[in-house]
Scaffold this motif. Structure first.
Motif, PDB file in Angstrom:
ATOM      1  N   ASP A 240      44.916 -46.579  10.491  1.00 59.91           N
ATOM      2  CA  ASP A 240      44.350 -47.668   9.683  1.00 59.91           C
ATOM      3  C   ASP A 240      43.718 -47.137   8.404  1.00 59.91           C
ATOM      4  OD1 ASP A 240      45.044 -49.816  11.424  1.00 59.91           O
ATOM      5  OD2 ASP A 240      43.398 -49.239  12.746  1.00 59.91           O
ATOM      6  N   ALA A 241      44.340 -46.130   7.803  1.00 58.44           N
ATOM      7  CA  ALA A 241      43.822 -45.557   6.565  1.00 58.44           C
ATOM      8  C   ALA A 241      44.003 -46.556   5.425  1.00 58.44           C
ATOM      9  CB  ALA A 241      44.541 -44.254   6.240  1.00 58.44           C
ATOM     10  N   PRO A 242      43.023 -46.670   4.533  1.00 60.96           N
ATOM     11  CA  PRO A 242      43.149 -47.617   3.421  1.00 60.96           C
ATOM     12  C   PRO A 242      44.195 -47.159   2.419  1.00 60.96           C
ATOM     13  CG  PRO A 242      41.183 -46.262   3.154  1.00 60.96           C
ATOM     14  CD  PRO A 242      41.739 -45.930   4.503  1.00 60.96           C
ATOM     15  N   ALA A 243      44.749 -48.115   1.704  1.00 62.76           N
ATOM     16  CA  ALA A 243      45.719 -47.779   0.659  1.00 62.76           C
ATOM     17  C   ALA A 243      45.015 -47.025  -0.458  1.00 62.76           C
ATOM     18  CB  ALA A 243      46.358 -49.053   0.120  1.00 62.76           C
ATOM     19  N   VAL A 244      45.685 -46.025  -1.002  1.00 62.23           N
ATOM     20  CA  VAL A 244      45.088 -45.218  -2.061  1.00 62.23           C
ATOM     21  C   VAL A 244      45.398 -45.819  -3.424  1.00 62.23           C
ATOM     22  CG1 VAL A 244      45.025 -42.932  -3.108  1.00 62.23           C
ATOM     23  CG2 VAL A 244      45.225 -43.156  -0.637  1.00 62.23           C
ATOM     24  N   SER A 245      46.649 -46.113  -3.671  1.00 64.00           N
ATOM     25  CA  SER A 245      47.061 -46.672  -4.955  1.00 64.00           C
ATOM     26  C   SER A 245      48.441 -47.285  -4.801  1.00 64.00           C
ATOM     27  CB  SER A 245      47.082 -45.588  -6.048  1.00 64.00           C
ATOM     28  OG  SER A 245      48.015 -44.589  -5.712  1.00 64.00           O
ATOM     29  N   GLY A 246      48.865 -47.964  -5.838  1.00 63.92           N
ATOM     30  CA  GLY A 246      50.205 -48.537  -5.821  1.00 63.92           C
ATOM     31  C   GLY A 246      50.293 -49.784  -4.966  1.00 63.92           C
ATOM     32  N   LEU A 247      51.508 -50.116  -4.575  1.00 60.66           N
ATOM     33  CA  LEU A 247      51.767 -51.324  -3.807  1.00 60.66           C
ATOM     34  C   LEU A 247      51.335 -51.149  -2.354  1.00 60.66           C
ATOM     35  CD1 LEU A 247      55.352 -51.969  -5.200  1.00 60.66           C
ATOM     36  CD2 LEU A 247      53.310 -53.293  -5.769  1.00 60.66           C
ATOM     37  N   PRO A 248      50.952 -52.241  -1.670  1.00 56.28           N
ATOM     38  CA  PRO A 248      50.628 -52.134  -0.238  1.00 56.28           C
ATOM     39  C   PRO A 248      51.830 -51.646   0.555  1.00 56.28           C
ATOM     40  CG  PRO A 248      49.933 -54.263  -1.149  1.00 56.28           C
ATOM     41  CD  PRO A 248      50.762 -53.597  -2.196  1.00 56.28           C
ATOM     42  N   ALA A 249      51.578 -50.820   1.565  1.00 56.47           N
ATOM     43  CA  ALA A 249      52.674 -50.207   2.324  1.00 56.47           C
ATOM     44  C   ALA A 249      53.575 -51.246   2.972  1.00 56.47           C
ATOM     45  CB  ALA A 249      52.106 -49.263   3.375  1.00 56.47           C
ATOM     46  N   ARG A 250      53.014 -52.398   3.359  1.00 55.17           N
ATOM     47  CA  ARG A 250      53.823 -53.420   4.029  1.00 55.17           C
ATOM     48  C   ARG A 250      54.601 -54.295   3.048  1.00 55.17           C
ATOM     49  NH1 ARG A 250      50.114 -55.634   9.104  1.00 55.17           N
ATOM     50  NH2 ARG A 250      49.669 -53.597  10.017  1.00 55.17           N
ATOM     51  N   ARG A 251      54.431 -54.059   1.775  1.00 51.46           N
ATOM     52  CA  ARG A 251      55.125 -54.852   0.761  1.00 51.46           C
ATOM     53  C   ARG A 251      55.796 -53.940  -0.268  1.00 51.46           C
ATOM     54  NH1 ARG A 251      54.161 -57.821   4.266  1.00 51.46           N
ATOM     55  NH2 ARG A 251      53.162 -59.881   4.233  1.00 51.46           N
ATOM     56  N   ARG A 252      56.188 -52.752   0.172  1.00 52.85           N
ATOM     57  CA  ARG A 252      56.706 -51.745  -0.764  1.00 52.85           C
ATOM     58  C   ARG A 252      58.031 -51.186  -0.286  1.00 52.85           C
ATOM     59  NH1 ARG A 252      52.880 -46.899  -0.676  1.00 52.85           N
ATOM     60  NH2 ARG A 252      53.828 -46.688   1.390  1.00 52.85           N
ATOM     61  N   LEU A 253      59.037 -51.316  -1.139  1.00 55.39           N
ATOM     62  CA  LEU A 253      60.334 -50.680  -0.915  1.00 55.39           C
ATOM     63  C   LEU A 253      60.428 -49.496  -1.868  1.00 55.39           C
ATOM     64  CD1 LEU A 253      63.257 -50.584   0.230  1.00 55.39           C
ATOM     65  CD2 LEU A 253      63.901 -52.116  -1.651  1.00 55.39           C
ATOM     66  N   ARG A 254      60.693 -48.313  -1.322  1.00 56.86           N
ATOM     67  CA  ARG A 254      60.790 -47.127  -2.175  1.00 56.86           C
ATOM     68  C   ARG A 254      62.228 -46.648  -2.242  1.00 56.86           C
ATOM     69  NH1 ARG A 254      55.576 -43.865   0.046  1.00 56.86           N
ATOM     70  NH2 ARG A 254      56.534 -44.519   1.998  1.00 56.86           N
ATOM     71  N   GLN A 255      62.695 -46.447  -3.465  1.00 55.53           N
ATOM     72  CA  GLN A 255      64.028 -45.895  -3.709  1.00 55.53           C
ATOM     73  C   GLN A 255      63.858 -44.454  -4.170  1.00 55.53           C
ATOM     74  OE1 GLN A 255      66.792 -48.207  -6.157  1.00 55.53           O
ATOM     75  NE2 GLN A 255      67.463 -46.318  -7.129  1.00 55.53           N
ATOM     76  N   VAL A 256      64.561 -43.539  -3.521  1.00 57.27           N
ATOM     77  CA  VAL A 256      64.463 -42.118  -3.835  1.00 57.27           C
ATOM     78  C   VAL A 256      65.804 -41.659  -4.402  1.00 57.27           C
ATOM     79  CG1 VAL A 256      64.003 -39.807  -2.961  1.00 57.27           C
ATOM     80  CG2 VAL A 256      62.795 -41.785  -1.977  1.00 57.27           C
ATOM     81  N   ASP A 257      65.791 -41.157  -5.636  1.00 56.01           N
ATOM     82  CA  ASP A 257      66.987 -40.543  -6.215  1.00 56.01           C
ATOM     83  C   ASP A 257      67.093 -39.134  -5.637  1.00 56.01           C
ATOM     84  OD1 ASP A 257      68.764 -39.074  -7.945  1.00 56.01           O
ATOM     85  OD2 ASP A 257      68.583 -40.709  -9.384  1.00 56.01           O
ATOM     86  N   LEU A 258      68.113 -38.893  -4.838  1.00 56.30           N
ATOM     87  CA  LEU A 258      68.230 -37.629  -4.127  1.00 56.30           C
ATOM     88  C   LEU A 258      68.653 -36.472  -5.027  1.00 56.30           C
ATOM     89  CD1 LEU A 258      69.979 -39.033  -0.941  1.00 56.30           C
ATOM     90  CD2 LEU A 258      67.572 -38.410  -1.203  1.00 56.30           C
ATOM     91  N   ARG A 259      69.055 -36.767  -6.263  1.00 56.03           N
ATOM     92  CA  ARG A 259      69.403 -35.695  -7.197  1.00 56.03           C
ATOM     93  C   ARG A 259      68.172 -35.154  -7.906  1.00 56.03           C
ATOM     94  NH1 ARG A 259      73.594 -39.587 -10.099  1.00 56.03           N
ATOM     95  NH2 ARG A 259      71.713 -40.850  -9.797  1.00 56.03           N
ATOM     96  N   SER A 260      67.280 -36.049  -8.308  1.00 56.94           N
ATOM     97  CA  SER A 260      66.078 -35.632  -9.047  1.00 56.94           C
ATOM     98  C   SER A 260      64.808 -35.724  -8.213  1.00 56.94           C
ATOM     99  CB  SER A 260      65.915 -36.511 -10.288  1.00 56.94           C
ATOM    100  OG  SER A 260      65.703 -37.875  -9.912  1.00 56.94           O
ATOM    101  N   LEU A 261      64.917 -36.315  -6.985  1.00 55.95           N
ATOM    102  CA  LEU A 261      63.768 -36.550  -6.101  1.00 55.95           C
ATOM    103  C   LEU A 261      62.727 -37.449  -6.764  1.00 55.95           C
ATOM    104  CD1 LEU A 261      63.262 -33.070  -4.389  1.00 55.95           C
ATOM    105  CD2 LEU A 261      64.794 -34.949  -3.784  1.00 55.95           C
ATOM    106  N   THR A 262      63.212 -38.386  -7.574  1.00 54.81           N
ATOM    107  CA  THR A 262      62.345 -39.361  -8.231  1.00 54.81           C
ATOM    108  C   THR A 262      62.172 -40.569  -7.318  1.00 54.81           C
ATOM    109  OG1 THR A 262      63.145 -38.655 -10.392  1.00 54.81           O
ATOM    110  CG2 THR A 262      62.036 -40.789 -10.279  1.00 54.81           C
ATOM    111  N   ILE A 263      60.920 -41.029  -7.185  1.00 53.51           N
ATOM    112  CA  ILE A 263      60.612 -42.175  -6.325  1.00 53.51           C
ATOM    113  C   ILE A 263      60.288 -43.373  -7.202  1.00 53.51           C
ATOM    114  CG2 ILE A 263      59.109 -43.078  -4.520  1.00 53.51           C
ATOM    115  CD1 ILE A 263      58.489 -40.167  -3.768  1.00 53.51           C
ATOM    116  N   THR A 264      60.951 -44.497  -6.923  1.00 42.65           N
ATOM    117  CA  THR A 264      60.669 -45.754  -7.614  1.00 42.65           C
ATOM    118  C   THR A 264      60.218 -46.782  -6.589  1.00 42.65           C
ATOM    119  OG1 THR A 264      62.430 -45.238  -9.204  1.00 42.65           O
ATOM    120  CG2 THR A 264      61.568 -47.491  -9.196  1.00 42.65           C
TER     121      THR A 264
END
Length: 282
Positions: A240-264
């Motif tokens: 039950d750790a609080p969110a640090v920053s960004g979107l809430p974990a339950r409302r966040r879809l993360r896309q990872v570019d596997l070539r550059s390891l960039t997270i969107t």
């Protein structure tokens, strides 16, 4: 009790000709107006090296740091609760094996298994067998139609549900679903189809068949990143750790570019049920 000190990620620096400045955990720099207060004494207080100040000027500065959230008790790592320790990990070994190692190191008790033994589709009863607190499903490829339908029902049984999959050079880490009304894999698919003008092509890509070239191989850094994201999401849910920053974990879809390891990060919401069309009496 330990004395208050600067929270992790906060630093105070002496700027030549400008006095003190605090670098916040978010990476911003803020000037500190100390007036005629003793800067060395203030720095000693902020590191917890000395007892609370008797000097009112120093006490006022310390209170300002506390009120801004840059000063607190020495942090303690929350242990993984025993009631949430059992985590069923399904899917492709290239991801499930390193994920299980990370979860074990964090205090969980992962149980790994093939995604679908013998090629059969798992039912919700299969997934609930043994009473896991959470189920994680990792695929090194697109999600076949209907594969995750049963797992989408897990939050309704009080079981957290987390998943990731790969589409070419893009990987997707979907939101944690831990309660009825959270974002399921079906919701993510619907939202992705609605967000692209190439919805017919995307739907065809999911259903197959697909003609592909040389297979994409997950590199060790990519595997480490994906499994670290999953392990961190699970740890935050379990403790039950609080969110640090960004979107809430339950409302966040993360896309990872596997070539550059960039997270969107993309916000994603549940899809409400559609009301049935009213019948017209003839």
């Amino acid at each position: 009790m330990s004395r208050s000190r600067l929270v992790p990620g906060a630093d105070v620096v002496a700027v030549p000709g400008r006095g003190l400045a605090v670098r916040t955990p978010e990476g911003e720099f803020l000037s500190v107006r100390t007036a005629d207060a003793d800067q060395d004494a203030l720095l000693s207080l902020l590191t917890g090296a000395t007892a609370p100040p008797r000097d009112e000027r120093l006490a006022r500065l310390v209170r300002a740091f506390e009120e801004a959230g840059y000063l607190g008790e020495e942090p303690r790592t929350a242990p993984w609760p025993a009631a949430r320790r059992d985590v069923r990990v399904l899917g492709d070994p290239v991801l499930t094996e390193p994920l299980a190692g990370q979860l074990t190191a964090l205090g969980a008790r992962p149980l790994t298994a093939p995604a679908a033994p013998g090629g059969a589709r798992l039912t919700v009863e299969d997934l609930l067998d043994g009473g896991p607190a959470a189920v994680v499903w990792c695929l090194d490829g697109p999600v076949p139609d209907g594969l995750w339908d049963a797992a989408d029902r897990l939050p309704g049984h009080g079981v957290a549900w987390l998943r990731c999959h790969r589409e070419g050079w893009q990987a997707y880490v979907e939101p944690v679903a831990a309660a009825p009304g959270d974002v399921t894999s079906a919701h993510v698919r619907s939202r992705r189809l609605a967000a692209t003008p190439a919805h017919r092509e995307l739907a065809a890509y999911w259903t197959g068949p697909r003609t592909s070239g040389a297979s994409v191989r997950l590199t060790p850094p990519a595997v480490t990143l994906l499994t670290a994201l999953l392990a961190d999401d699970l740890t935050r849910w379990a403790t039950d750790a609080p969110a640090v920053s960004g979107l809430p974990a339950r409302r966040r879809l993360r896309q990872v570019d596997l070539r550059s390891l960039t997270i969107t990060e993309h916000p994603v919401l549940p899809v409400p049920e559609v009301a049935p069309m009213p019948r017209k009496d003839r």
